[in-house]
Scaffold this motif. Structure first.
Motif, PDB file in Angstrom:
ATOM      1  N   ALA A 194       0.815  -1.214   0.000  1.00 62.37           N
ATOM      2  CA  ALA A 194       0.000   0.000   0.000  1.00 62.37           C
ATOM      3  C   ALA A 194       0.850   1.266   0.000  1.00 62.37           C
ATOM      4  N   VAL A 195       2.018   1.230   0.625  1.00 60.13           N
ATOM      5  CA  VAL A 195       2.830   2.447   0.743  1.00 60.13           C
ATOM      6  C   VAL A 195       3.296   2.978  -0.621  1.00 60.13           C
ATOM      7  N   PRO A 196       3.986   2.182  -1.465  1.00 55.97           N
ATOM      8  CA  PRO A 196       4.377   2.737  -2.767  1.00 55.97           C
ATOM      9  C   PRO A 196       3.185   3.075  -3.650  1.00 55.97           C
ATOM     10  N   LEU A 197       2.119   2.280  -3.552  1.00 54.68           N
ATOM     11  CA  LEU A 197       0.933   2.545  -4.370  1.00 54.68           C
ATOM     12  C   LEU A 197       0.291   3.875  -3.996  1.00 54.68           C
ATOM     13  N   THR A 198       0.029   4.091  -2.705  1.00 56.22           N
ATOM     14  CA  THR A 198      -0.604   5.341  -2.287  1.00 56.22           C
ATOM     15  C   THR A 198       0.326   6.543  -2.476  1.00 56.22           C
ATOM     16  N   LEU A 199       1.643   6.308  -2.346  1.00 53.76           N
ATOM     17  CA  LEU A 199       2.602   7.402  -2.549  1.00 53.76           C
ATOM     18  C   LEU A 199       2.608   7.857  -4.001  1.00 53.76           C
ATOM     19  N   VAL A 200       2.693   6.906  -4.934  1.00 56.14           N
ATOM     20  CA  VAL A 200       2.694   7.238  -6.363  1.00 56.14           C
ATOM     21  C   VAL A 200       1.371   7.897  -6.757  1.00 56.14           C
ATOM     22  N   ALA A 201       0.252   7.297  -6.307  1.00 55.29           N
ATOM     23  CA  ALA A 201      -1.057   7.857  -6.648  1.00 55.29           C
ATOM     24  C   ALA A 201      -1.246   9.233  -6.011  1.00 55.29           C
ATOM     25  N   GLY A 202      -0.785   9.386  -4.769  1.00 59.95           N
ATOM     26  CA  GLY A 202      -0.915  10.666  -4.087  1.00 59.95           C
ATOM     27  C   GLY A 202      -0.102  11.763  -4.748  1.00 59.95           C
ATOM     28  N   LEU A 203       1.138  11.451  -5.113  1.00 60.45           N
ATOM     29  CA  LEU A 203       1.973  12.441  -5.795  1.00 60.45           C
ATOM     30  C   LEU A 203       1.413  12.785  -7.172  1.00 60.45           C
ATOM     31  N   GLY A 204       0.813  11.773  -7.820  1.00 61.33           N
ATOM     32  CA  GLY A 204       0.173  12.025  -9.111  1.00 61.33           C
ATOM     33  C   GLY A 204      -0.979  13.007  -8.974  1.00 61.33           C
ATOM     34  N   HIS A 205      -1.815  12.802  -7.956  1.00 58.96           N
ATOM     35  CA  HIS A 205      -2.923  13.733  -7.710  1.00 58.96           C
ATOM     36  C   HIS A 205      -2.397  15.113  -7.325  1.00 58.96           C
ATOM     37  N   ALA A 206      -1.307  15.142  -6.544  1.00 55.83           N
ATOM     38  CA  ALA A 206      -0.720  16.424  -6.148  1.00 55.83           C
ATOM     39  C   ALA A 206      -0.242  17.209  -7.369  1.00 55.83           C
ATOM     40  N   SER A 207       0.328  16.491  -8.352  1.00 55.30           N
ATOM     41  CA  SER A 207       0.809  17.160  -9.568  1.00 55.30           C
ATOM     42  C   SER A 207      -0.336  17.734 -10.387  1.00 55.30           C
ATOM     43  N   MET A 208      -1.546  17.193 -10.160  1.00 61.72           N
ATOM     44  CA  MET A 208      -2.738  17.692 -10.859  1.00 61.72           C
ATOM     45  C   MET A 208      -3.436  18.785 -10.051  1.00 61.72           C
ATOM     46  N   GLY A 209      -2.882  19.113  -8.876  1.00 56.78           N
ATOM     47  CA  GLY A 209      -3.468  20.133  -8.031  1.00 56.78           C
ATOM     48  C   GLY A 209      -4.512  19.614  -7.065  1.00 56.78           C
ATOM     49  N   ASN A 210      -4.633  18.281  -6.990  1.00 54.02           N
ATOM     50  CA  ASN A 210      -5.642  17.675  -6.108  1.00 54.02           C
ATOM     51  C   ASN A 210      -5.050  17.395  -4.729  1.00 54.02           C
ATOM     52  N   MET A 211      -4.633  18.436  -4.054  1.00 48.88           N
ATOM     53  CA  MET A 211      -3.952  18.249  -2.770  1.00 48.88           C
ATOM     54  C   MET A 211      -4.131  19.493  -1.899  1.00 48.88           C
ATOM     55  N   ASP A 212      -4.361  19.258  -0.615  1.00 48.48           N
ATOM     56  CA  ASP A 212      -4.427  20.353   0.353  1.00 48.48           C
ATOM     57  C   ASP A 212      -3.419  20.023   1.450  1.00 48.48           C
ATOM     58  N   TRP A 213      -2.251  20.655   1.396  1.00 50.73           N
ATOM     59  CA  TRP A 213      -1.150  20.303   2.297  1.00 50.73           C
ATOM     60  C   TRP A 213      -1.455  20.676   3.747  1.00 50.73           C
ATOM     61  N   HIS A 214      -2.123  21.802   3.959  1.00 48.26           N
ATOM     62  CA  HIS A 214      -2.479  22.189   5.322  1.00 48.26           C
ATOM     63  C   HIS A 214      -3.460  21.182   5.928  1.00 48.26           C
ATOM     64  N   LEU A 215      -4.426  20.753   5.110  1.00 48.16           N
ATOM     65  CA  LEU A 215      -5.394  19.750   5.559  1.00 48.16           C
ATOM     66  C   LEU A 215      -4.694  18.456   5.933  1.00 48.16           C
ATOM     67  N   LEU A 216      -3.723  18.047   5.128  1.00 52.22           N
ATOM     68  CA  LEU A 216      -2.960  16.828   5.409  1.00 52.22           C
ATOM     69  C   LEU A 216      -2.289  16.904   6.777  1.00 52.22           C
ATOM     70  N   GLY A 217      -1.717  18.065   7.091  1.00 51.12           N
ATOM     71  CA  GLY A 217      -1.048  18.246   8.382  1.00 51.12           C
ATOM     72  C   GLY A 217      -2.011  18.110   9.559  1.00 51.12           C
ATOM     73  N   TYR A 218      -3.201  18.699   9.431  1.00 44.48           N
ATOM     74  CA  TYR A 218      -4.195  18.615  10.514  1.00 44.48           C
ATOM     75  C   TYR A 218      -4.698  17.181  10.697  1.00 44.48           C
ATOM     76  N   LEU A 219      -4.889  16.446   9.589  1.00 50.80           N
ATOM     77  CA  LEU A 219      -5.344  15.060   9.686  1.00 50.80           C
ATOM     78  C   LEU A 219      -4.308  14.200  10.409  1.00 50.80           C
ATOM     79  N   LEU A 220      -3.040  14.393  10.066  1.00 53.85           N
ATOM     80  CA  LEU A 220      -1.968  13.624  10.704  1.00 53.85           C
ATOM     81  C   LEU A 220      -1.849  13.970  12.187  1.00 53.85           C
ATOM     82  N   MET A 221      -2.094  15.225  12.506  1.00 53.48           N
ATOM     83  CA  MET A 221      -2.018  15.672  13.889  1.00 53.48           C
ATOM     84  C   MET A 221      -2.995  14.878  14.772  1.00 53.48           C
ATOM     85  N   GLY A 222      -4.147  14.542  14.212  1.00 51.07           N
ATOM     86  CA  GLY A 222      -5.121  13.787  14.976  1.00 51.07           C
ATOM     87  C   GLY A 222      -4.963  12.283  14.862  1.00 51.07           C
ATOM     88  N   SER A 223      -4.592  11.797  13.668  1.00 48.39           N
ATOM     89  CA  SER A 223      -4.600  10.355  13.429  1.00 48.39           C
ATOM     90  C   SER A 223      -3.481   9.606  14.137  1.00 48.39           C
TER      91      SER A 223
END
Length: 261
Positions: free
Chosen positions: A196-225
């Motif tokens: 799951a790690v390489p798969l989600t990393l590649v897919a996540g970076l792909g979405h990020a390159s398309m602008g489908n990413m909220d970095w601040h949101l990611l930080g808040y989610l990790l803070m809780g999870s």
């Protein structure tokens, strides 16, 4: 921190807690929660993918140290899943210049995969019993046929994960158990996480390159999870599995049905 951001931290805490207790429900819960908060489907999927890659990386280190990862199986799965994820992202990028078209495809795909995930969670024990019962007869595969089916499984998982951010957890674990019924449960879980790690990393970076990413949101989610997973892991087993899984399956089925219909 304003109330909205606090809500994301709490969402991460709740999802992390459930994942720690049950081992499933990460993407299948996080992405619908982000949609409920008003995050558009593409950004929700992209953010959740990198969230999953980061949170599961720690699990890979632990499972590798304990020799719970079958790297051969991980390799065959990755051979199918990563190219499939890349092709799916290419399809999304060239689908239409209108972001609404991409969001519509992602939303409906998310609904269908949630329905499949709910069924996989609900009938997991029966599927495992079937795999054990037929592990020694003609149903059991080996050699080239098994490798080909493992790659094809990776292709299906890669497509689903790139589209919806879910599928590598519950669906991936059930698929591995059916294909490899003699694989010890701890190695099955470790192998699924390692894939799951390489798969989600590649897919996540792909979405990020398309602008489908909220970095601040990611930080808040990790803070809780991260603390949520820690607490949930220590409470794992306190609530009977026979109660947790049907409740989780019913919740996912309800969300999936609403998204599709």
């Amino acid at each position: 921190m304003d109330f909205g951001m606090l809500g994301f931290v709490i969402a991460g805490l709740v999802v992390g807690f459930i994942v720690g207790m049950t081992g499933v429900g990460g993407g299948s819960l996080m992405t619908p929660i982000l949609l409920w908060f008003g995050i558009n489907p593409a950004a929700a999927v992209g953010t959740d993918l990198l969230y999953a890659a980061i949170t599961k990386s720690g699990g890979v280190l632990v499972h590798t140290k304990n020799r719970n990862v079958d790297w051969t199986i991980t390799g065959w799965l990755t051979l199918g899943s990563v190219p499939a994820a890349a092709l799916t992202l290419w399809f999304l990028k060239n689908l239409d210049s209108d972001p609404q078209a991409i969001n519509a495809v992602i939303k409906h795909s998310l609904g269908f995969v949630l329905l499949l995930t709910a069924l996989a969670i609900l009938f997991k024990q029966k599927l495992m019993a079937f795999a054990h019962k037929h592990a020694g007869d003609h149903y059991h595969l080996s050699g080239t046929s098994l490798n080909v089916l493992t790659v094809l499984t990776g292709v299906m998982l890669g497509t689903m994960v790139a589209l919806t951010s879910i599928g590598a957890g519950a669906l991936g674990t059930v698929a591995l158990f059916v294909l490899y019924p003699f694989l010890a449960t701890r190695r099955l879980v470790g192998t699924e996480i390692a894939h799951a790690v390489p798969l989600t990393l590649v897919a996540g970076l792909g979405h990020a390159s398309m602008g489908n990413m909220d970095w601040h949101l990611l930080g808040y989610l990790l803070m809780g999870s991260l603390p949520g997973i820690y607490v949930g892991s220590h409470l794992s087993g306190r609530i009977p599995d026979g109660i947790l899984r049907p409740c989780l399956a019913l919740m996912l089925f309800s969300i999936g049905y609403k998204l599709v219909f």
